[in-house]
Design an enzyme around this catalytic site. Sequence first.
Site, PDB file in Angstrom:
ATOM      1  N   GLU A  46      -9.511  -1.813   5.363  1.00  0.00           N
ATOM      2  CA  GLU A  46     -10.043  -1.872   6.288  1.00  0.00           C
ATOM      3  C   GLU A  46     -11.837  -2.338   6.908  1.00  0.00           C
ATOM      4  O   GLU A  46     -11.968  -3.582   5.742  1.00  0.00           O
ATOM      5  CB  GLU A  46     -10.782  -0.275   6.540  1.00  0.00           C
ATOM      6  CG  GLU A  46     -10.215   0.769   6.328  1.00  0.00           C
ATOM      7  CD  GLU A  46      -9.338   0.963   7.420  1.00  0.00           C
ATOM      8  OE1 GLU A  46      -9.124  -0.277   8.044  1.00  0.00           O
ATOM      9  OE2 GLU A  46      -8.343   1.868   7.782  1.00  0.00           O
TER      10      GLU A  46
ATOM     11  N   ASP B  11       0.293  -1.276   0.062  1.00  0.00           N
ATOM     12  CA  ASP B  11       0.023  -0.302  -0.180  1.00  0.00           C
ATOM     13  C   ASP B  11       0.679   1.427   0.511  1.00  0.00           C
ATOM     14  O   ASP B  11       1.753   1.135   0.223  1.00  0.00           O
ATOM     15  CB  ASP B  11      -1.084   0.338   1.231  1.00  0.00           C
ATOM     16  CG  ASP B  11      -0.096  -0.928   2.285  1.00  0.00           C
ATOM     17  OD1 ASP B  11       0.985   0.179   2.660  1.00  0.00           O
ATOM     18  OD2 ASP B  11      -1.185  -0.923   2.943  1.00  0.00           O
TER      19      ASP B  11
ATOM     20  N   HIS C  89      -7.640  -5.114  10.345  1.00  0.00           N
ATOM     21  CA  HIS C  89      -7.303  -5.122   8.233  1.00  0.00           C
ATOM     22  C   HIS C  89      -5.702  -5.518   7.733  1.00  0.00           C
ATOM     23  O   HIS C  89      -4.829  -5.570   8.963  1.00  0.00           O
ATOM     24  CB  HIS C  89      -7.552  -3.875   8.358  1.00  0.00           C
ATOM     25  CG  HIS C  89      -6.631  -2.901   9.169  1.00  0.00           C
ATOM     26  ND1 HIS C  89      -6.442  -2.083  10.497  1.00  0.00           N
ATOM     27  CD2 HIS C  89      -5.257  -2.241   7.931  1.00  0.00           C
ATOM     28  CE1 HIS C  89      -5.659  -1.046  10.335  1.00  0.00           C
ATOM     29  NE2 HIS C  89      -4.674  -1.672   8.710  1.00  0.00           N
TER      30      HIS C  89
ATOM     31  N   ASP D  72      -7.816  -3.704  13.966  1.00  0.00           N
ATOM     32  CA  ASP D  72      -9.494  -3.835  13.946  1.00  0.00           C
ATOM     33  C   ASP D  72      -9.067  -5.338  12.574  1.00  0.00           C
ATOM     34  O   ASP D  72     -10.410  -4.897  12.384  1.00  0.00           O
ATOM     35  CB  ASP D  72     -10.112  -2.928  13.432  1.00  0.00           C
ATOM     36  CG  ASP D  72      -9.024  -2.155  12.152  1.00  0.00           C
ATOM     37  OD1 ASP D  72      -8.427  -2.529  12.049  1.00  0.00           O
ATOM     38  OD2 ASP D  72     -10.208  -1.545  11.480  1.00  0.00           O
TER      39      ASP D  72
END
Length: 266
Positions: A148, A72, A143, A141
């Site tokens: 996400e 990314d 991801h 979380d």
Amino acid sequence: MRLIPLHNATDVGLWSARHIVKRINAFKPTAERPFVLGLPTGSTPLQTYKRLIEIYQAGEVSFRHVVTFNMDEYVGLAESHPESYHSFMYNNFFNHIDIHKENINLLNGNAPDVDAECRRYEEKISSYGKINLFMGGVGNDGHIAFNEPASSLASRTRIKTLTEDTRIANSRFFNGDISLVPKYALTVGVGTLLDAEEVMILVTGHAKSLALQAAVEGSVNHMWTISALQLHPKSVVVCDQPATMELKVKTVNYFRELEAENMKDL
């Protein structure tokens, strides 16, 4: 899925680095047949990069015939910015090994047409057939890359809006100021990751324990994109003891016994 439950983050870095080196050396890459390696950024893989550099300096591996694709990149952050993922990768890894610059692939977060940039990236990956090993980390979380919660598990490389939780977590790299953290990023998709021959995810620290529980003991769920690893025929999760705090004791013991031979000599 394999789970490698180690003692601490240092062990995670050493085990994962040795695993990458074993895969590269067993592959015997050449210029015509390179080993294709997917790479992450962030604090978790720093120990892995440090160990890989040490192993390279010891003459035990070469990256001359390795092609890399990063997961990314922030949108709108100059490549020269100290917190861009371009800067991170060169400062922490590429500048210290013998990889050819033309074999380094990073998303361009400043491309005039980000959709075209994402298509180009997918096509470049496809031109090599597949990624042989994709290493990644995971967010609190769950991801993976910047996929996400609620991301499609069939997603491809695209632009994503970062959640407030992710921006708060990443603000530690921007002097604690969330307003300096970009709101968007380009990221490989969950489907892109699942296309790799092997996926290795590093999980360290108690803050990641719920994500690890979702990956190992939970069901496949787009709210925890790390759970998509359950769909992959060759996935491995390398974790430290604090990250296992939400797992059942019998789960950890099961994998510890199963992987005992592979955790020696750390």
